[in-house]
Design an enzyme around this catalytic site. Structure first.
Site, PDB file in Angstrom:
ATOM      1  N   LYS A  69      -5.245 -10.207  -7.170  1.00 25.00           N
ATOM      2  CA  LYS A  69      -6.401 -10.260  -6.278  1.00 25.00           C
ATOM      3  C   LYS A  69      -7.511  -9.312  -6.767  1.00 25.00           C
ATOM      4  CE  LYS A  69      -6.153  -8.043  -2.269  1.00 25.00           C
ATOM      5  NZ  LYS A  69      -5.857  -7.628  -0.903  1.00 25.00           N
ATOM      6  N   LYS A  82     -10.686  -3.453  -4.453  1.00 22.05           N
ATOM      7  CA  LYS A  82     -11.418  -2.193  -4.564  1.00 22.05           C
ATOM      8  C   LYS A  82     -10.612  -1.161  -5.324  1.00 22.05           C
ATOM      9  CE  LYS A  82     -13.667  -2.680  -0.029  1.00 22.05           C
ATOM     10  NZ  LYS A  82     -13.554  -2.383   1.410  1.00 22.05           N
ATOM     11  N   LYS A  97       0.815  -1.213   0.000  1.00 24.88           N
ATOM     12  CA  LYS A  97       0.000   0.000   0.000  1.00 24.88           C
ATOM     13  C   LYS A  97       0.845   1.257   0.000  1.00 24.88           C
ATOM     14  CE  LYS A  97      -4.363  -1.561   2.059  1.00 24.88           C
ATOM     15  NZ  LYS A  97      -5.346  -1.311   3.128  1.00 24.88           N
TER      16      LYS A  97
HETATM   17  P1  AMP Z   1     -11.374  -4.861   3.120  1.00 25.97           P
HETATM   18  O1  AMP Z   1     -12.281  -4.361   2.094  1.00 25.97           O
HETATM   19  O2  AMP Z   1      -9.937  -4.775   2.749  1.00 25.97           O
HETATM   20  O3  AMP Z   1     -11.680  -4.340   4.487  1.00 25.97           O
HETATM   21  O4  AMP Z   1     -11.665  -6.423   3.191  1.00 25.97           O
HETATM   22  C1  AMP Z   1     -12.800  -6.949   3.839  1.00 25.97           C
HETATM   23  C2  AMP Z   1     -12.754  -8.461   3.867  1.00 25.97           C
HETATM   24  O5  AMP Z   1     -12.815  -8.971   2.534  1.00 25.97           O
HETATM   25  C3  AMP Z   1     -11.464  -9.042   4.484  1.00 25.97           C
HETATM   26  O6  AMP Z   1     -11.794 -10.183   5.263  1.00 25.97           O
HETATM   27  C4  AMP Z   1     -10.663  -9.439   3.294  1.00 25.97           C
HETATM   28  O7  AMP Z   1      -9.757 -10.485   3.565  1.00 25.97           O
HETATM   29  C5  AMP Z   1     -11.744  -9.887   2.330  1.00 25.97           C
HETATM   30  N1  AMP Z   1     -11.312  -9.764   0.926  1.00 25.97           N
HETATM   31  C6  AMP Z   1     -10.924  -8.624   0.280  1.00 25.97           C
HETATM   32  N2  AMP Z   1     -10.586  -8.888  -1.001  1.00 25.97           N
HETATM   33  C7  AMP Z   1     -10.768 -10.239  -1.163  1.00 25.97           C
HETATM   34  C8  AMP Z   1     -10.602 -11.138  -2.282  1.00 25.97           C
HETATM   35  N3  AMP Z   1     -10.201 -10.694  -3.477  1.00 25.97           N
HETATM   36  N4  AMP Z   1     -10.889 -12.438  -2.089  1.00 25.97           N
HETATM   37  C9  AMP Z   1     -11.315 -12.906  -0.877  1.00 25.97           C
HETATM   38  N5  AMP Z   1     -11.493 -12.113   0.207  1.00 25.97           N
HETATM   39  C10 AMP Z   1     -11.225 -10.799   0.068  1.00 25.97           C
END
Ligand code: AMP
Ligand code: TRP
Length: 346
Positions: free
Chosen positions: A207, A210, A115
């Protein structure tokens, strides 16, 4: 290790559009855990501001993530749904953990390196400290289980290291105050299922995220049927038909990803999906995947839209959740202050 009461905690950042990876890797699994555990689900707005957020947009996103939780099936009467900044114990415990965690541990965090990128000197101190706040989120409730996607594995290892070091450093005081051998549990990460790591629809080695500049790389929870159909049809694939065994998905990251998504959406395994679609061309498989994705995600997106139109309701859910969360965290943090040796107001 003494027995701790089983408690689930997880968090999602209110930054950018929620996508299929967030849903399959995290939110869908949060819903399932409610049957078995007491659960807390947190919109981590303190984490969000580790990178710049437009204030009005942040407010909107906090409500939207809350709406996604509810629309996906998290029941706010049963589970505690709240946003982090309403419960001051998160930031308070994070400070104490800042004095437990070691610089060397944080220097190894790969997500910070990704990041912060090349301009590391210009990253916020909060971005560097992010995993310590995450440990505080979990341990303020002495949570025993944390469902997350695979990208959070290293952060959960740090949480375990912090709990262990606190338990060791303060073991005499922990016993003296009547908490037995250990104050914090060594939290179990719950990472798994066919969609622990959902990949970009444009590149099976990246991956789904967002922050990907291409909206075609992800399916957003708010996408309508047309958008879902277009994105699945345009998803990158290879030229071979689907294999009939999972071994045949090795070195075919795009095929593996679409099969994993299908499996997670239909609550099956990759093996089950290949039993049905082995030998099929991608055109046919993608058609079935569009139907499945629209059937599963369409109602969630529609319900999210309905919920965000009533911010008063969402804010009431968050306020109720914050009060219930604080009722669990406050006595834990009071005990931590005694253990550390602070003089409390009585
Ligand atoms: P965040 O939006 O970074 O707060 O992520 C929220 C949740 O979504 C966390 O548990 C992440 O590990 C999961 N997550 C985010 N991107 C992915 C992805 N591409 N595949 C699986 N889980 C994800
Ligand atoms: N870091 C997590 C993510 O980006 C979000 C998060 C913050 C979290 N605190 C948490 C997840 C505590 C689980 C438990 O996905």
């Amino acid at each position: 290790m003494p027995a701790f009461k089983e408690l689930v905690f997880s968090g999602v950042q209110p930054t950018g559009n929620l996508h299929l990876g967030n849903y399959l890797g995290a939110i869908k699994r949060f819903v399932a855990m409610q049957a078995q555990f007491e659960c807390l689900y947190c919109v981590v707005d303190l984490h969000a501001i580790t990178v710049w957020q437009d204030p009005a947009e942040l407010t909107r996103q906090i409500r939207e993530v809350t709406a996604a939780f509810l629309a996906a099936g998290i029941d706010p009467a049963r589970s505690v749904v709240f946003n982090q900044s309403q419960v001051p114990q998160h930031a308070e415990l994070a400070w104490i953990f800042n004095c437990v965690a070691r610089l060397g541990w944080l220097n190894r965090m790969t997500q910070f390196k990704e990041k912060a990128g090349k301009d590391r000197e210009n990253a916020s101190i909060g971005l560097y400290d992010y995993p310590v706040l995450m440990a505080a989120d979990i341990l303020a409730y002495r949570a025993t289980h944390v469902p997350v996607g695979e990208d959070q594995k290293q952060h959960l290892e740090l949480t375990r290291d912090i709990a262990q070091k606190f338990n060791n450093d303060f073991s005499a005081a922990i016993q003296q105050h009547g908490h037995g051998e250990a104050f914090f549990p060594i939290t179990e990460p719950l990472i798994g299922g066919p969609a622990a790591r959902v990949m970009s629809l444009r590149d099976g080695t990246k991956k789904m995220s967002k922050s990907d500049p291409s909206d075609y790389s992800r399916i957003n929870l708010t996408d309508d049927s047309d958008a879902i159909a277009q994105k699945v049809r345009k998803a990158k694939t290879d030229a071979e038909p689907l294999p009939s065994e999972t071994a045949g998905l090795e070195k075919r990251p795009e095929a593996d990803n679409l099969v994993g998504i299908f499996a997670a959406l239909s609550e099956a395994s990759r093996e089950d999906v290949l039993r049905e679609y082995g030998g099929a061309q991608f055109s046919a498989f993608k058609g079935a995947l569009v139907d499945l994705a629209v059937a599963k995600l369409g109602p969630i997106g529609a319900e999210m839209k309905r919920l965000v139109a009533d911010p008063g309701h969402i804010d009431a859910v968050l306020a109720d959740g914050a009060a219930r969360a604080e009722a669990i965290a406050a006595p834990n943090i009071a005990a931590v202050k005694d253990i550390v040796g602070f003089v409390r107001r009585r």
